[in-house]
Every structure is written in structure tokens, then in C-alpha cells.
Scaffold this active site. Sequence first.
Site, PDB file in Angstrom:
ATOM      1  N   GLY A 159       0.837  -1.189   0.000  1.00 55.20           N
ATOM      2  CA  GLY A 159       0.000   0.000   0.000  1.00 55.20           C
ATOM      3  C   GLY A 159       0.868   1.232   0.000  1.00 55.20           C
ATOM      4  CG  LEU A 215       6.981   1.146   1.766  1.00 52.82           C
ATOM      5  CD1 LEU A 215       6.271   1.327   0.427  1.00 52.82           C
ATOM      6  CD2 LEU A 215       8.149   0.182   1.624  1.00 52.82           C
TER       7      LEU A 215
HETATM    8 NI    NI Z   1       2.858   3.480   5.824  1.00 48.16          NI
END
Ligand code: NI
Length: 170
Positions: free
Chosen positions: A46, A98
Amino acid sequence: MALREIVSIPDAVLRRKAQKVTRFDGDLQNLIDEMIETMRAAPGVGLAAPQVAVSQRVIVVEYGNDEDEDAPLRLYAVVNPEITRFSPETEEGTEGCLSIPGFLGDVERSLGVVVKGLNRHGQPFKIKADGWLARIFQHEIDHLNGVLFTDRATRVWKSEDEPRQAVPAD
Ligand code: NI
């Protein structure tokens, strides 16, 4: 198409409340395509627009199935997403992000959610998500409100100390 750079903490864009999308123009199509490409290259399950330094309410999610790891991946691009239902049942699970490389944390999330939003052309749709998919949507939609998983985590640790088992990053 090009990959976008993923920003990490403490970049201020990650803490801003992202703006609602009002124009479904070429710039938005390009943003969505490049977010999908960037998520796949990372790799991640995502990505939210603020993670590529765009403070707009856009998320992309690509995930298969909790029970069957060979299940085909399903791709979602959701504009102005909103969670309209959280199941009262919750579960703790290990998340990464991330934008927070090198860290993991345990976060309690609803087991099921209903997500309402617009597709890339502005048409409304609804997704019923359970399990890990529900968790990914909750994590990504948090990003649009400047919330990071570390804000919600009961415990955060360095991934090199205790790697998680087969849990994808988002
Ligand atoms: Ni995130």
C-alpha cells in the site's frame, strides 16, 4: 511513467492532513499510475500520496488473500477514501511503513472495515475488507490524516533486532 521518491520521517508532509481531490484530471491519473509503480517497486502492499510528498487524499493498495498466498493480487486505487464502518472486533498485528524504514510495531486494528471512496474517474464505490486487507486500508487512510503506525503502536522495535515473519510493508 516514473517512480516517485518515497519520503521518510521526519518529513513534515507525512504529518499534514491531506487535501480532498476535486479534479479527476491527467495529473491525478499520472499520480495514481506512478504511485502504483512506486508501491510495486518498493515493494509494498500500500502507499498513500503523502508518502510521495503529495498532500492529497489518494491511496493505492495491492494485496491478495490472508488464507491463500497464491491467490491473485487485487489492486485498489481509492480517491478521498473514508472508513464508514469499523468492526468492534480488533486484532493486534505487526506493521511496517515504507516511510519509517527499519522499524516495526504491533498495532491493534479493527478486523473488518468498510471503505467508501471514489475511483480514479470520480465514480463512487465501496470495499468491504477483512483481515490483513482491512489493516492495510486503516494504515493507508491514517497517512491521509498525518497519523503514522508508530502513533498507534503498543510496541515499536528495530526490524534488524526482531524481523517479522512474512508481513508485507505499507
Ligand atoms: Ni505506511
